[in-house]
Motif scaffolding. Structure first.
Motif, mmCIF file in Angstrom:
data_model
loop_
_atom_site.group_PDB
_atom_site.id
_atom_site.type_symbol
_atom_site.label_atom_id
_atom_site.label_comp_id
_atom_site.label_asym_id
_atom_site.label_seq_id
_atom_site.Cartn_x
_atom_site.Cartn_y
_atom_site.Cartn_z
ATOM 1 N N GLN A 111 0.869 -1.180 0.000
ATOM 2 C CA GLN A 111 0.000 0.000 0.000
ATOM 3 C C GLN A 111 0.906 1.229 0.000
ATOM 4 O OE1 GLN A 111 0.312 -2.060 2.656
ATOM 5 N NE2 GLN A 111 -1.401 -3.440 2.480
ATOM 6 N N ARG A 112 1.421 1.596 -1.141
ATOM 7 C CA ARG A 112 2.442 2.641 -1.248
ATOM 8 C C ARG A 112 1.964 4.030 -0.826
ATOM 9 N NH1 ARG A 112 7.167 1.088 -4.127
ATOM 10 N NH2 ARG A 112 6.949 -1.037 -4.873
ATOM 11 N N ASP A 113 0.673 4.237 -0.729
ATOM 12 C CA ASP A 113 0.167 5.555 -0.354
ATOM 13 C C ASP A 113 0.128 5.777 1.154
ATOM 14 O OD1 ASP A 113 -0.175 6.110 -3.030
ATOM 15 O OD2 ASP A 113 -2.283 5.558 -3.041
ATOM 16 N N LEU A 114 0.379 4.754 1.945
ATOM 17 C CA LEU A 114 0.355 4.912 3.402
ATOM 18 C C LEU A 114 1.528 5.773 3.847
ATOM 19 C CD1 LEU A 114 -0.480 1.292 4.624
ATOM 20 C CD2 LEU A 114 -2.008 3.242 4.448
ATOM 21 N N ILE A 115 1.265 6.657 4.813
ATOM 22 C CA ILE A 115 2.363 7.470 5.341
ATOM 23 C C ILE A 115 2.680 7.153 6.792
ATOM 24 C CG2 ILE A 115 2.015 9.357 3.717
ATOM 25 C CD1 ILE A 115 0.853 10.904 6.183
ATOM 26 N N ALA A 116 1.697 6.789 7.587
ATOM 27 C CA ALA A 116 1.949 6.502 8.997
ATOM 28 C C ALA A 116 0.655 6.039 9.655
ATOM 29 C CB ALA A 116 2.481 7.744 9.713
ATOM 30 N N GLU A 120 2.467 6.533 15.011
ATOM 31 C CA GLU A 120 3.610 7.177 14.353
ATOM 32 C C GLU A 120 3.342 8.653 14.098
ATOM 33 O OE1 GLU A 120 4.521 2.942 12.148
ATOM 34 O OE2 GLU A 120 3.472 4.530 11.080
ATOM 35 N N LEU A 121 2.096 8.976 13.792
ATOM 36 C CA LEU A 121 1.759 10.379 13.532
ATOM 37 C C LEU A 121 2.013 11.268 14.747
ATOM 38 C CD1 LEU A 121 -1.441 10.038 11.342
ATOM 39 C CD2 LEU A 121 0.776 10.982 10.641
ATOM 40 N N GLU A 122 1.920 10.714 15.943
ATOM 41 C CA GLU A 122 2.236 11.513 17.146
ATOM 42 C C GLU A 122 3.711 11.896 17.170
ATOM 43 O OE1 GLU A 122 0.563 12.929 20.012
ATOM 44 O OE2 GLU A 122 -0.837 12.860 18.341
ATOM 45 N N VAL A 123 4.584 10.995 16.752
ATOM 46 C CA VAL A 123 6.015 11.315 16.686
ATOM 47 C C VAL A 123 6.251 12.312 15.560
ATOM 48 C CG1 VAL A 123 8.341 10.390 16.365
ATOM 49 C CG2 VAL A 123 6.667 9.107 17.712
ATOM 50 N N VAL A 124 5.601 12.133 14.423
ATOM 51 C CA VAL A 124 5.734 13.080 13.317
ATOM 52 C C VAL A 124 5.279 14.469 13.774
ATOM 53 C CG1 VAL A 124 4.931 13.666 10.992
ATOM 54 C CG2 VAL A 124 5.503 11.279 11.547
ATOM 55 N N ARG A 125 4.170 14.540 14.516
ATOM 56 C CA ARG A 125 3.695 15.831 15.040
ATOM 57 C C ARG A 125 4.740 16.460 15.961
ATOM 58 N NH1 ARG A 125 2.305 17.598 19.555
ATOM 59 N NH2 ARG A 125 2.162 15.543 20.477
#
Length: 158
Positions: A111-116, A120-125
């Motif tokens: 699923q190449r469109d997945l980003i996080a 994981e988005l909490e760390v990205v934030r």
């Protein structure tokens, strides 16, 4: 496990790793907190991040970013992110594949469109805020600003 159930995950900041002219903050994330003692060695992270960042930084690339090794409930994932053109983020997601000899490789996800994921988005934030506060708010990407960015890390539950 019901996929609609949210259970907090533990994140541990690790020492930065150096990959082809870049310094990357490193994080380990654990779906099972009892595995939190199984921290990856810097050489493991550097080697696998180098398969994503195989060349030196290109024009517009900052020599700073972060990575997350996520030992999730359904697999192990490597997310590599590099700051670009002041206020943008390049981002790659790979999933672990283990061969018959037990060697691990990280390959692009089907699923190449997945980003996080939500954890994981909490760390990205957090990393977004750290970049804004240590680099963009100063108006400089000099050594002092990049060092301040690299020293601003997160450890805890997400």
């Amino acid at each position: 496990m019901n996929p609609l159930t949210y259970t907090p995950r533990l994140v541990k900041a690790l020492p930065p790793v150096h990959v082809n002219g870049r310094a990357l903050k490193a994080y380990a994330m654990f779906a099972d907190p009892e595995r939190a003692g199984e921290l990856p060695k810097p050489e493991f992270l550097e080697g696998h991040a180098a398969t994503v960042l195989s060349r030196s930084p290109e024009p517009g690339d900052h020599a700073a970013g972060f990575l997350i090794l996520h030992r999730g409930a359904e697999g192990t994932y490597l997310l590599v992110s590099q700051w670009y053109d002041a206020d943008m983020l390049k981002h790659w997601v790979r999933g672990a594949v283990v061969d018959a000899e037990g060697n691990t490789a990280f390959e692009p996800l089907p699923q190449r469109d997945l980003i996080a994921c939500v954890w994981e988005l909490e760390v990205v934030r957090f990393e977004r805020d750290a970049w804004v506060n240590t680099v963009l708010a100063r108006g400089s990407d000099d050594r002092a600003a990049i060092d301040a960015y690299l020293e601003t890390t997160f450890s805890g539950w997400v």
